[in-house]
Enzyme design. Structure first.
Site, PDB file in Angstrom:
ATOM      1  N   ASP A  59      -9.799   2.120 -89.679  1.00  0.00           N
ATOM      2  CA  ASP A  59     -10.186   0.715 -89.527  1.00  0.00           C
ATOM      3  C   ASP A  59     -10.936   0.216 -90.757  1.00  0.00           C
ATOM      4  OD1 ASP A  59     -12.213   2.418 -88.930  1.00  0.00           O
ATOM      5  OD2 ASP A  59     -12.681   1.579 -86.968  1.00  0.00           O
ATOM      6  N   GLY A  77     -17.774   2.890 -77.625  1.00  0.00           N
ATOM      7  CA  GLY A  77     -16.807   2.491 -78.649  1.00  0.00           C
ATOM      8  C   GLY A  77     -15.451   3.155 -78.544  1.00  0.00           C
ATOM      9  N   HIS A  85     -17.836   8.119 -81.642  1.00  0.00           N
ATOM     10  CA  HIS A  85     -18.926   7.374 -80.993  1.00  0.00           C
ATOM     11  C   HIS A  85     -19.424   8.044 -79.714  1.00  0.00           C
ATOM     12  CE1 HIS A  85     -18.642   4.117 -83.751  1.00  0.00           C
ATOM     13  NE2 HIS A  85     -17.424   3.763 -83.389  1.00  0.00           N
TER      14      HIS A  85
END
Lengths: 483, 835
Positions: free
Chosen positions: A264, A149, A141
């Site tokens: 994630d 982020g 990010h």
């Protein structure tokens, strides 16, 4: 379905034993500790001894400013929790404070993460390795002069910039549940890096990654975004990952690949909303590895740390082509993996909002975009892993009959054709330079010899190898016509 | 079971009011309150109907902008969406010429191509607007799950319509600011954002990068050792570690047993050290072994876990309790001799201990109030809007529609206000009380879930909405006006925001001139006989104030309940005398009020002229009629005479040319042509005629325009109808009742109070007729008084005997685009008003 050892590759792994001790702050979901947990699992699984293990250097400010702006890096270098108050204005400007807190050793953490990816890229450039892994990297990010982020320094961009010295085209694939906006933005206007990101889209950080974001200027059509919805499972993921990546490989023809393995996207992630298992996630690594290109694996997101370390351990084993037991070995953090203490996790019963129809439509739209790429007509696509002969049959079995064949499979079915290879050698196609695709094979005498030895029984493959050997006589470094 | 399990993250219906549609919310948190109830912290989705009107228009434009990639669209996107727009600005944006230009092009949602108008209408019910607004609701109000997804432009809206409980959203609504935002980030372009791309190295150019500076090798797999050898070495290093612990005083205190020492020596730090040792000694087991036991004694590797004393561990736990995981503070206040790294490392190891597990249990009890899921059983209590048989005995199965033919069932029939079915196991009251709308079970469910009725513009939806708005104030007032103008031409049904756009569309696309009304076969014929009350209601009720409008738009429904309601209100306390007086004023009662006789217009004109003292009107040249012989004669007859039958008669009645009319004007009127002219003519006889001809004085009225979009039309064949009419005429009765009472299609909504409604089936409907008045007929009509004419029109079956000899038949005008027919001679006249 246990992963069959696909091929043995030279794998380099970057790790600094300090990285697990950086701490983002109370309640912050980003935990560098997960990298250490992975490392300990690797040791106890016996994978450690099968790789080259490196401690990366700390990237210097000079290296980081290859991408990042000088004042941003200067700011990162000077800010500390105890002098934060002096930097209020700059913190706002560089988006440091909330999601991206100032913590002790922030700059060092960035240095280690970036240092690993840069060193790995150099390693690949020098052809000292086929696969490099830096689980401490993948902070996708981070922007040119802005943190975002949980990411401060974009190690991926730095690594790709390094790869671009030797590779005309580099492919970046992002399987984090979040959009890889930092990398996409950095290379939004260039046609030398294609960014492909699979991510949850819609009311989700960072908000970018629309299907219609396709790049700008020269880089138009070189940004590929696959917006997905909650509940992606292994099957759906593969059903979109395989065709897209095959098509990208076919049209873009990169000579190196960077894969961001943000964990994630796994089921049960604290921040994610997909339903992938470790196997499904690792499948992406396996599929990309099959293309046999110089391959850089980096970490990324992942906020249920026990699953992150499971995932990255498994993916390291995939990169190594080694099968590992489902039973987790005892290690310092064994208790984290209770109650089952298994490597693999099962998906939850959450509903998958990505219908086949939806995925098909997205896929078709992306195919349309990819068709816009300048494409040398008649050029045979050649994603042949050098050791493709080893696993021809089993790969074929694994592939769904109804699915479009991965390019590697198609290519296996093509017998060597003298005419084709002749024209390839002439290299009149503007898009083809000596570094694309087969370059690594040509330049690696050791491997080619290995192949020759193995391929004695396979006469149809000999032509390929003869050709490769003959290529060895060519000068080591050639400048592609369009460089 | 699983269906009633609601988890955090699920999108659900919430019922906050029994009469309004469900609210759509996403569960963010489920908390158990002290009283044991479960409260859900939810995020709100808004429906279209919840949004102020300007924002809906904005949303539509955003859709449009998304569907196109034109520069205008891009510009529009910037105007509307880059910044939050207040309502005022939104209004300005609407006025932007670029947008207006675009609006003209089309105003459809993307992906609506190929959607039927009904589907398009329903698609609007599926659109939601995300908001960041969070509220807390009791979980017992949950009424089921639904799914809300971000619309992707590759998807067609049909895919949502085909799924129950599926909604989509594109925009984010901020209820406090009244703004809409696209839920979309932006990849920025410019040198401040992109990187400079490294060039490919040139031939012969060396990369300055030196791997040695970038990395330190810690382990290599090319060591020549077997796995077994490495394993053996690891065991040895652990044994050395165990022995070292035995020698070490502090360790022997902590680990009084051999087992504990061995376990401590088996921790990963010893193994990592062993691997490092192997690497450093060049993968020679011998060298490595000797470096494990240097002169200073066996190597002892201890991690934080082991390093920390019991008191430090206690301090840490205490600190953790106090500060949470704020290690900076913990270090400062409790363990200043440790580094932050020590603390973090220790913390993650401490988490594997029993102490942590115990703490976790304590925490788990605390966290019990936070639920992951909640079971809400199906809600079975009847909605208060449900009509039970007790309070509405007339509703339910078997209600005779239209009162049948015997005229006994004068009660209001139950028709679903949405789908118009008459049969449903359940009925619900809907809309404002006095309007007495009913919804069938399915439509009620639809209304609750999707916040609208299944069909657009159906019976009174807008009125219902308007009333809702009137009650809830500002909110609803804005929503009612958002009803698109729809092209009524068959198979078109495009929608436009402005009437002008519709007109333009009709002019260009359908070639029609002003006022494109559907030109098609009428569905069914009926006659309406108004009772005195109906007539009174026509005068009194506001909703019926525009009779001309209603006549022109016979398709637009009139809300009977409302009429009834208003009428009762207006009539409340009015006595019979008053009513009669009102009737007189309204000119209802026959013979009431004097009809002033003014004479013919010509006479009036002459009278006026003389009154003003001017010369006799005869003197004016231009007032004189052109002599017949000097009248212009058309050069050619556009429509030559039709072919003749073998017997020499015309196949059908000719339309008189102007010359013939002129010629006939001279003749003295006789009965013979009248009867001939009064013959019924089928609608399609004139259908083929050109309007240029029909503009002649005796030409038929332009009742119907040729249908440009012919749809398959069903009507009784000419023979069938002729037979029917012949039978009717022979018996001197109107068309048989069963023809009218047989209801095949859906009923029309217009009906008088207590009036009998005859509806002819669509199949049995007679062809439209037109009546061509000849000179004689016109003359006869003139002889009738206005009142008589009107009465004749209302009671067409009654024979009329004008004072002068021959029976003269009034020409009757139907309302709307209906034709009128008459019987011949003394045969009863029949008025058929076709809706």
């Amino acid at each position: 379905m246990a992963m069959q050892p696909h091929s043995k590759k030279r794998v380099c792994y970057y790790y600094d034993s300090d990285i697990g001790n950086y701490y983002y702050g109370q309640g912050h979901p980003m935990k560098p500790h997960r990298i250490r947990m992975t490392h300990n699992l690797l040791l106890n699984y016996g994978l450690y001894r099968k790789m080259e293990i490196y401690r990366p250097h700390k990237a210097t400010a000079d290296e980081m400013t290859k991408f990042h702006s000088d004042d941003y890096i200067r700011f990162l270098r000077s800010i500390r929790p105890d002098n934060m108050s002096e930097y209020n204005k700059q913190m706002q400007r560089f988006n440091v404070g909330e999601d991206c807190p100032v913590f002790d050793g922030l700059y060092e953490f960035c240095q280690l993460s970036a240092g690993g990816s840069v060193a790995a890229a150099v390693k690949l450039n020098k052809q000292a390795s086929e696969i490099c892994i830096n689980w401490g990297g993948g902070l996708h990010h981070a922007k040119k002069s802005e943190a975002s982020g949980f990411c401060y320094v974009n190690d991926i961009v730095l690594g790709i910039l390094e790869l671009l010295k030797y590779h005309q085209r580099v492919l970046y694939i992002d399987i984090d549940v979040h959009h890889g906006d930092g990398v996409e933005e950095a290379f939004y206007t260039t046609d030398r890096v294609m960014t492909v990101s699979f991510h949850k889209y819609g009311e989700y950080f960072p908000g970018t990654g629309d299907l219609r974001d396709i790049g700008a200027g020269k880089g138009k059509y070189y940004a590929v975004n696959i917006p997905l919805r909650d509940g992606m499972d292994d099957e759906s993921y593969e059903s979109i990952f395989v065709p897209i990546i095959s098509k990208v490989m076919e049209t873009f023809q990169p000579s190196a690949v960077v894969l961001q393995c943000g964990a994630d996207s796994l089921t049960g992630d604290r921040l994610g909303c997909f339903n992938l298992t470790v196997r499904g996630h690792g499948r992406c690594v396996e599929l990309v590895k099959r293309f046999g290109l110089p391959f850089l694996l980096v970490g990324g997101g992942g906020y249920t740390i026990r699953n992150v370390s499971r995932c990255w351990t498994y993916e390291t084993s995939v990169a190594l082509g080694v099968e590992i037991a489902n039973e987790l070995p005892y290690n310092d953090y064994f208790e984290y993996f209770g109650p089952d203490f298994k490597l693999h996790i099962s998906p939850s019963n959450m509903s998958n909002q990505n219908t086949t129809e939806y995925l098909d439509k997205i896929k078709n739209r992306l195919f349309e975009n990819l068709r816009m790429l300048p494409h040398a007509p008649g050029v045979q696509v050649q994603a042949i892993p050098e050791d493709a002969v080893n696993d021809e049959s089993e790969d074929e079995d694994k592939i769904d009959k109804d699915e479009r064949l991965p390019q590697s499979e198609k290519d296996k079915r093509i017998t060597g054709d003298g005419e084709l290879s002749d024209s390839e050698d002439e290299g009149e196609g503007g898009r083809r330079d000596n570094r694309s695709y087969r370059a690594p094979q040509r330049k690696r005498p050791r491997l080619d010899k290995d192949n020759n030895a193995k391929d004695d029984v396979k006469p149809e493959d000999n032509k390929e190898d003869v050709k490769n050997v003959s290529n060895l006589e060519e000068p080591k470094k050639e400048i592609p016509p369009n460089a | 079971m699983a269906a009633n399990m609601y988890r955090v993250g699920d999108c659900v219906y919430f019922e906050t009011s029994s009469t309004s549609p469900y609210q759509i919310r996403r569960i963010e948190e489920l908390n158990k309150t002290a009283s044991g109830n479960v409260e859900a912290k939810v995020m709100c989705f808004y429906r279209r109907r919840d949004l102020p009107n300007p924002l809906i228009q904005l949303a539509d434009k955003h859709q449009m902008a998304q569907s196109e990639d034109s520069p205008v669209a891009m510009k529009l996107k910037k105007i509307c969406l880059k910044t939050p727009i207040g309502e005022e600005q939104a209004a300005q944006a609407v006025l932007d010429p670029a947008i207006v230009a675009m609006e003209e092009e089309s105003s459809e949602l993307p992906g609506t191509d190929g959607l039927a108008p009904k589907q398009r209408h329903q698609a609007k019910h599926r659109e939601l607007f995300l908001s960041r607004h969070v509220e807390t609701l009791p979980a017992t109000h949950i009424r089921g799950k639904c799914s809300v997804t971000l619309l992707n432009e590759t998807e067609s809206l049909l895919s949502y319509l085909n799924k129950d409980d599926a909604f989509f959203y594109c925009l984010v609504f901020d209820p406090s600011q009244k703004t809409l935002l696209a839920d979309k980030g932006e990849i920025r372009v410019g040198s401040r954002y992109q990187t400079e791309v490294t060039n490919l190295l040139k031939e012969g150019e060396e990369d300055a990068r030196n791997s040695e500076e970038l990395e330190t090798l810690v382990w290599t797999p090319e060591h020549g050792l077997t796995d077994r050898q490495i394993d053996q070495f690891l065991v040895v290093s652990r044994s050395v570690g165990t022995f070292a612990r035995a020698l070490d005083c502090s360790s022997s205190v902590k680990q009084p047993s051999l087992h504990m020492s061995a376990a401590a020596a088996s921790r990963d730090i010893t193994l990592f050290h062993a691997m490092d040792t192997l690497h450093k000694s060049g993968y020679s087991i011998e060298t490595a072994l000797s470096s494990l036991v240097p002169a200073s004694g066996p190597v002892l590797c201890r991690d934080e876990m082991e390093e920390w004393s019991a008191s430090e561990a206690n301090l840490f736990e205490e600190a953790l309790d106090k500060y949470g995981k704020d290690f900076v503070d913990i270090r400062q206040d409790f363990l200043p001799w440790k580094t932050l790294k020590n603390l973090v490392e220790y913390y993650y190891m401490w988490k594997t201990t029993d102490r942590y597990v115990q703490q976790k249990r304590v925490k788990a009890v605390e966290a019990e109030s936070k639920l992951k899921q909640v079971y809400i059983p199906n809600y079975n209590k009847p909605n208060p809007a449900l009509i039970t048989n007790n309070n509405a005995g007339t509703n339910g199965k078997g209600t005779v529609l239209n009162g049948g033919t015997n005229g006994t069932a004068a009660i209001a029939p139950t028709v679903c206000a949405s789908c118009q079915v008459t049969n449903s196991s359940q009925w619900y009251t809907w809309g404002p009380q006095h309007l007495q709308y009913r919804l069938c079970g399915t439509c009620w469910q639809y209304w609750k879930k999707y916040g609208g009725l299944k069909t657009a513009g159906v019976f009174g939806e807008s009125e219902g909405e308007a009333c809702r708005g009137a009650r809830t104030g500002e909110e609803g007032a804005l929503s009612a006006s958002h009803r698109p103008h729809r092209c009524t031409v068959l198979n078109c049904a495009k929608e436009f925001k402005l009437r002008a756009h519709l007109a333009r569309h009709v002019a260009t696309a359908h070639g029609g001139c002003e006022g494109a009304r559907p030109v098609m076969k009428t569905r069914a014929a009926f006659f309406l006989r108004a009772s005195p009350f109906t007539r009174l209601a026509r005068r009194l009720v506001r909703a019926l104030r525009r009779p001309r409008h209603h006549a022109r738009s016979p398709f637009s429904p009139i809300n009977l309940h409302q009429v009834k309601h208003e009428f009762t209100v207006a009539m409340a306390g009015v006595g019979g005398a008053d009513m009669r007086a009102m009737g007189a004023v309204a000119g209802l009662a026959p013979g009431s009020g004097k009809v002033r006789v003014r004479g013919a217009v010509g006479a009036v004109a002459v009278r006026l002229a003389t009154a003003h003292g001017s010369a006799a009107p005869r003197a004016q040249e231009w007032l004189l009629l052109t002599p017949k012989d000097r009248m212009p004669v058309p050069e050619h007859v556009a429509f030559p005479k039709p072919p003749k039958a073998p017997d020499g008669s015309l196949m059908y009645e000719r339309v008189l040319s102007r010359a013939e009319i002129e010629a006939r004007r001279g003749e003295t009127p006789t009965l013979a042509p009248v009867t001939q002219a009064l013959k019924r003519r089928a609608y399609d006889d004139i259908n083929g005629l050109d309007r240029g001809v029909s503009s002649a004085s005796a030409a038929p009225p332009p009742a119907k325009r040729p249908n440009k979009h012919p749809a398959p039309m069903q009507r009784p064949s000419r023979e069938q109808y002729a037979a029917m009419c012949a039978r009717a005429q022979a018996t001197g009765q109107p068309l048989p009742a069963h023809v009218f009472a047989h209801v095949n299609g859906k009923p029309t909504s217009l009906s008088g109070r207590g009036g009998r409604r005859h509806v002819i089936s669509w199949m049995d409907a007679p062809d439209d007729l037109y009546y061509r008045a000849t000179e004689t007929a016109k003359a006869a009509r003139r002889a009738l008084s206005c009142g008589e004419l009107r009465r004749g029109a209302r009671a067409p079956w009654r024979a009329m005997r004008p004072p002068a000899g021959p029976p003269v038949l009034p020409a009757l005008k139907g309302t709307g685009n209906a034709g009128a027919n008459t019987g011949t001679g003394s045969a009863p006249l029949q008025l058929v008003i076709l809706d």
